[in-house]
Design an enzyme around this catalytic site. Structure first.
Site, PDB file in Angstrom:
ATOM      1  N   GLY A  53       1.210  -0.899  -0.086  1.00 58.65           N
ATOM      2  CA  GLY A  53       0.197  -0.335   0.038  1.00 58.65           C
ATOM      3  C   GLY A  53       1.171   1.161  -0.558  1.00 58.65           C
ATOM      4  O   GLY A  53       1.603   1.411  -0.271  1.00 58.65           O
ATOM      5  N   CYS A  54       0.457   2.147   0.222  1.00 55.66           N
ATOM      6  CA  CYS A  54       0.997   3.489   0.051  1.00 55.66           C
ATOM      7  C   CYS A  54       2.346   3.713   1.182  1.00 55.66           C
ATOM      8  O   CYS A  54       2.382   3.006   2.192  1.00 55.66           O
ATOM      9  CB  CYS A  54       0.024   4.834   1.387  1.00 55.66           C
ATOM     10  SG  CYS A  54       0.811   6.535   0.981  1.00 55.66           S
ATOM     11  N   PHE A  55       3.353   4.059   0.800  1.00 58.53           N
ATOM     12  CA  PHE A  55       4.684   3.429   1.255  1.00 58.53           C
ATOM     13  C   PHE A  55       5.243   4.614   2.296  1.00 58.53           C
ATOM     14  O   PHE A  55       5.794   4.331   3.154  1.00 58.53           O
ATOM     15  CB  PHE A  55       5.811   3.360  -0.029  1.00 58.53           C
ATOM     16  CG  PHE A  55       5.844   5.173  -0.949  1.00 58.53           C
ATOM     17  CD1 PHE A  55       5.311   6.330  -0.324  1.00 58.53           C
ATOM     18  CD2 PHE A  55       6.670   4.602  -1.904  1.00 58.53           C
ATOM     19  CE1 PHE A  55       5.812   6.837  -1.169  1.00 58.53           C
ATOM     20  CE2 PHE A  55       6.916   5.884  -2.606  1.00 58.53           C
ATOM     21  CZ  PHE A  55       6.389   6.986  -2.216  1.00 58.53           C
ATOM     22  N   TRP A  56       4.113   5.471   2.692  1.00 58.38           N
ATOM     23  CA  TRP A  56       4.885   6.871   3.839  1.00 58.38           C
ATOM     24  C   TRP A  56       4.281   5.752   5.022  1.00 58.38           C
ATOM     25  O   TRP A  56       5.233   5.428   5.982  1.00 58.38           O
ATOM     26  CB  TRP A  56       3.745   7.559   3.700  1.00 58.38           C
ATOM     27  CG  TRP A  56       3.712   8.606   3.091  1.00 58.38           C
ATOM     28  CD1 TRP A  56       4.745   8.493   2.200  1.00 58.38           C
ATOM     29  CD2 TRP A  56       2.848   9.855   2.669  1.00 58.38           C
ATOM     30  NE1 TRP A  56       4.502   9.588   0.674  1.00 58.38           N
ATOM     31  CE2 TRP A  56       3.381  10.370   1.245  1.00 58.38           C
ATOM     32  CE3 TRP A  56       2.218   9.840   2.692  1.00 58.38           C
ATOM     33  CZ2 TRP A  56       3.318  11.756   0.568  1.00 58.38           C
ATOM     34  CZ3 TRP A  56       1.240  11.195   2.031  1.00 58.38           C
ATOM     35  CH2 TRP A  56       1.835  11.596   0.689  1.00 58.38           C
ATOM     36  N   ALA A  58       4.411   2.077   5.084  1.00 62.09           N
ATOM     37  CA  ALA A  58       4.626   0.806   5.510  1.00 62.09           C
ATOM     38  C   ALA A  58       5.889   1.546   5.469  1.00 62.09           C
ATOM     39  O   ALA A  58       7.210   0.535   6.050  1.00 62.09           O
ATOM     40  CB  ALA A  58       4.534   0.958   3.002  1.00 62.09           C
TER      41      ALA A  58
END
Length: 216
Positions: A53-56, A58
């Protein structure tokens, strides 16, 4: 001409992907949280790429794991070299938002990282994660060794049994070896939630425990 929305649920075919560029995006090569380099040879350390999902959000999941040397966010699994964030969001690169995890195998096992990966998102959602919809949010494990690949497949099968028992569908996680090229994302995205502690994090697990990495 196809609109951007056409690529939200399918990968671009040959000839549809954006051309990208030869030069890598500028990168400040210091991890904001631990001070280690983001890019390097990392001799004596292991590497793996995770998409969840959103790498922030993750990335934060993994920089907090003891034994992880460094993390970085980027784009992987697609066709466009050195893509930008806006290009990836168009769906016309084929990349997923990925986290590069560099770790000391003497301090943290790959099984423990897999457990963090599986429990931190819903791997049954296909080309989305929660409210984030698009091919760039697909679940992925990109392995750098055959041993990692074998372990990832075994962990998927073990977790699938737990998810099925809890009423979830089939895992859609893309598991590959060898790992594709990891293209570092723009500086603004590196360790984003350390820069913006109240920033967006759309990650949400299933609440189903993964039966691996407990004793590792």
């Amino acid at each position: 001409m196809l609109g951007i929305g056409a690529f939200k649920q399918r990968m671009p075919r040959p000839g549809e992907a954006l051309p990208g560029r030869e030069q890598a995006l500028p990168l400040h090569n210091t991890h904001l949280v631990n001070g280690h380099p983001l890019r390097g040879e990392f001799i004596g350390l292991a590497q793996v790429q995770f998409g969840l999902g959103c790498f922030w959000g993750a990335e934060r999941k993994f920089w907090n794991v003891p034994g992880v040397y460094t993390t970085a966010v980027g784009y992987a699994g697609g066709q466009t070299p050195n893509a930008t964030y806006s290009e990836v969001c168009s769906g016309q690169t084929g990349h997923t938002e990925a986290v590069l995890v560099v770790f000391d195998e003497q301090a943290v096992s790959f099984a423990q990282l897999l457990r963090t990966f599986w429990e931190s998102h819903d791997p049954t959602q296909g080309m989305q994660q929660g409210n984030d919809v698009g091919t760039q949010y697909r679940s992925a494990i990109y392995c750098t060794t055959q041993a990692q690949y074998d372990a990832a497949l075994a962990s998927r099968d073990a977790y699938q049994q737990q998810l099925t028992a809890a009423g979830y569908g089939a895992i859609t996680t893309e598991i590959r070896f060898p790992a594709p090229t990891f293209y570092y994302a723009e500086d603004d995205h590196q360790q984003y939630l350390a820069k913006h502690p109240n920033g967006y994090c759309g990650l949400g697990g299933t609440g189903v425990s993964c039966p691996i990495g407990l004793d590792a």
